[in-house]
Design a protein around this motif. Sequence first.
Motif, short mmCIF file in Angstrom:
data_model
loop_
_atom_site.label_atom_id
_atom_site.label_comp_id
_atom_site.label_asym_id
_atom_site.label_seq_id
_atom_site.Cartn_x
_atom_site.Cartn_y
_atom_site.Cartn_z
N GLY A 78 0.81 -1.21 0.00
CA GLY A 78 0.00 0.00 0.00
C GLY A 78 0.84 1.25 0.00
O GLY A 78 2.04 1.22 0.31
N LYS A 79 0.19 2.35 -0.36
CA LYS A 79 0.87 3.64 -0.39
C LYS A 79 -0.13 4.72 -0.04
O LYS A 79 -1.30 4.67 -0.45
CB LYS A 79 1.44 3.89 -1.79
CG LYS A 79 2.19 5.20 -1.91
CD LYS A 79 2.79 5.36 -3.29
CE LYS A 79 3.56 6.68 -3.34
NZ LYS A 79 4.12 6.93 -4.67
N LEU A 80 0.30 5.71 0.74
CA LEU A 80 -0.51 6.87 1.11
C LEU A 80 0.28 8.12 0.80
O LEU A 80 1.39 8.30 1.31
CB LEU A 80 -0.87 6.83 2.60
CG LEU A 80 -1.56 8.06 3.18
CD1 LEU A 80 -2.90 8.33 2.51
CD2 LEU A 80 -1.73 7.92 4.68
N VAL A 81 -0.26 8.98 -0.05
CA VAL A 81 0.40 10.21 -0.43
C VAL A 81 -0.19 11.34 0.41
O VAL A 81 -1.41 11.50 0.45
CB VAL A 81 0.20 10.51 -1.93
CG1 VAL A 81 0.86 11.83 -2.32
CG2 VAL A 81 0.74 9.37 -2.78
N PRO A 82 0.66 12.12 1.12
CA PRO A 82 0.12 13.24 1.91
C PRO A 82 -0.50 14.30 1.00
O PRO A 82 -0.23 14.33 -0.20
CB PRO A 82 1.34 13.78 2.66
CG PRO A 82 2.52 13.34 1.87
CD PRO A 82 2.12 12.06 1.18
N GLN A 83 -1.32 15.15 1.58
CA GLN A 83 -2.03 16.16 0.79
C GLN A 83 -1.18 17.41 0.62
O GLN A 83 -1.45 18.43 1.22
CB GLN A 83 -3.37 16.47 1.46
CG GLN A 83 -4.27 15.26 1.45
CD GLN A 83 -5.36 15.34 2.49
OE1 GLN A 83 -5.21 15.98 3.51
NE2 GLN A 83 -6.45 14.64 2.24
N ASP B 241 -2.85 14.52 -4.02
CA ASP B 241 -3.29 14.72 -2.64
C ASP B 241 -4.09 13.56 -2.08
O ASP B 241 -5.13 13.19 -2.62
CB ASP B 241 -4.15 15.98 -2.54
CG ASP B 241 -3.36 17.24 -2.74
OD1 ASP B 241 -2.12 17.15 -2.82
OD2 ASP B 241 -3.98 18.31 -2.78
N GLY B 242 -3.63 13.00 -0.98
CA GLY B 242 -4.38 12.04 -0.20
C GLY B 242 -4.75 10.76 -0.91
O GLY B 242 -5.72 10.11 -0.52
N ILE B 243 -4.02 10.37 -1.93
CA ILE B 243 -4.36 9.15 -2.66
C ILE B 243 -3.89 7.93 -1.88
O ILE B 243 -2.76 7.87 -1.40
CB ILE B 243 -3.80 9.15 -4.08
CG1 ILE B 243 -4.53 10.20 -4.91
CG2 ILE B 243 -3.95 7.77 -4.73
CD1 ILE B 243 -4.10 10.29 -6.34
N VAL B 244 -4.79 6.96 -1.76
CA VAL B 244 -4.50 5.69 -1.10
C VAL B 244 -4.54 4.62 -2.18
O VAL B 244 -5.48 4.56 -2.97
CB VAL B 244 -5.56 5.38 -0.02
CG1 VAL B 244 -5.31 4.03 0.62
CG2 VAL B 244 -5.62 6.49 1.02
N ARG B 245 -3.52 3.77 -2.19
CA ARG B 245 -3.46 2.66 -3.13
C ARG B 245 -3.14 1.38 -2.37
O ARG B 245 -2.14 1.33 -1.66
CB ARG B 245 -2.42 2.90 -4.21
CG ARG B 245 -2.69 4.11 -5.07
CD ARG B 245 -1.65 4.27 -6.18
NE ARG B 245 -1.81 5.54 -6.87
CZ ARG B 245 -2.70 5.79 -7.82
NH1 ARG B 245 -3.54 4.85 -8.18
NH2 ARG B 245 -2.77 6.96 -8.39
N LEU C 67 -0.78 2.43 6.72
CA LEU C 67 0.03 3.24 5.81
C LEU C 67 0.44 4.54 6.48
O LEU C 67 -0.35 5.17 7.17
CB LEU C 67 -0.78 3.55 4.54
CG LEU C 67 -1.42 2.36 3.83
CD1 LEU C 67 -2.33 2.84 2.72
CD2 LEU C 67 -0.35 1.44 3.30
N THR C 68 1.68 4.94 6.23
CA THR C 68 2.19 6.21 6.73
C THR C 68 2.39 7.14 5.55
O THR C 68 3.03 6.76 4.57
CB THR C 68 3.53 6.01 7.47
OG1 THR C 68 3.32 5.06 8.53
CG2 THR C 68 4.04 7.31 8.05
N ALA C 69 1.85 8.34 5.63
CA ALA C 69 1.97 9.32 4.54
C ALA C 69 3.43 9.70 4.38
O ALA C 69 4.09 10.11 5.33
CB ALA C 69 1.11 10.54 4.84
N SER C 70 3.91 9.54 3.15
CA SER C 70 5.32 9.92 2.88
C SER C 70 5.46 10.44 1.47
O SER C 70 4.67 10.25 0.63
CB SER C 70 6.23 8.71 3.08
OG SER C 70 5.84 7.66 2.23
#
Length: 167
Positions: A35-40, A45-49, A164-167
């Motif tokens: 998984g991946k979390l993109v910070p906003q 912005d804020g996409i979770v995969r 997931l940690t936003a990075s």
Amino acid sequence: MVAIVVILAVTVSVFAFGFTEKTTEAGPIVGQSSGKLVPQDGSDDGIVRITHLGGDTIQVSNMEVVVDASDACGKHGRLVNLPVPSSGNDIEDSNIEGDDIFDQRAYGFSGVPGPNAIHESEYAATDEVAFRITSSACPITQGDEITVRIVHTPTNSVVIKQTLTAS
């Protein structure tokens, strides 16, 4: 009197055995996921995969996506009634339970994931579930954590759990 007791015993046993069979049904097994979390703070912005890397194929109509964003913003949301339509809004009000933290814009807008497993009939190896969490509903900054669970609804089993940690 004996006949009544026998009929009651048969009725109770049929109910009990039928109930037991339902609760022991095994859910699908997903052996590996990522998984991946993109910070906003950019165009994604804020996409979770959540990518299904190996294991059983899951019928999308038999799954829900549960998002625990309590670390980031104190909210919890759930995507239900899947798959979502791939025309009009990507995610509709009828697809959301709990807090509405999801971007409902139709794909094609900047930063909104296009068609993915939540639009399809199956979630199989190499497929991904993707959605966007809006900054107005749930700000996510670098270092924030969210937990995403893919739930197989017929068995109520969690087949994927990713923190997931936003990075």
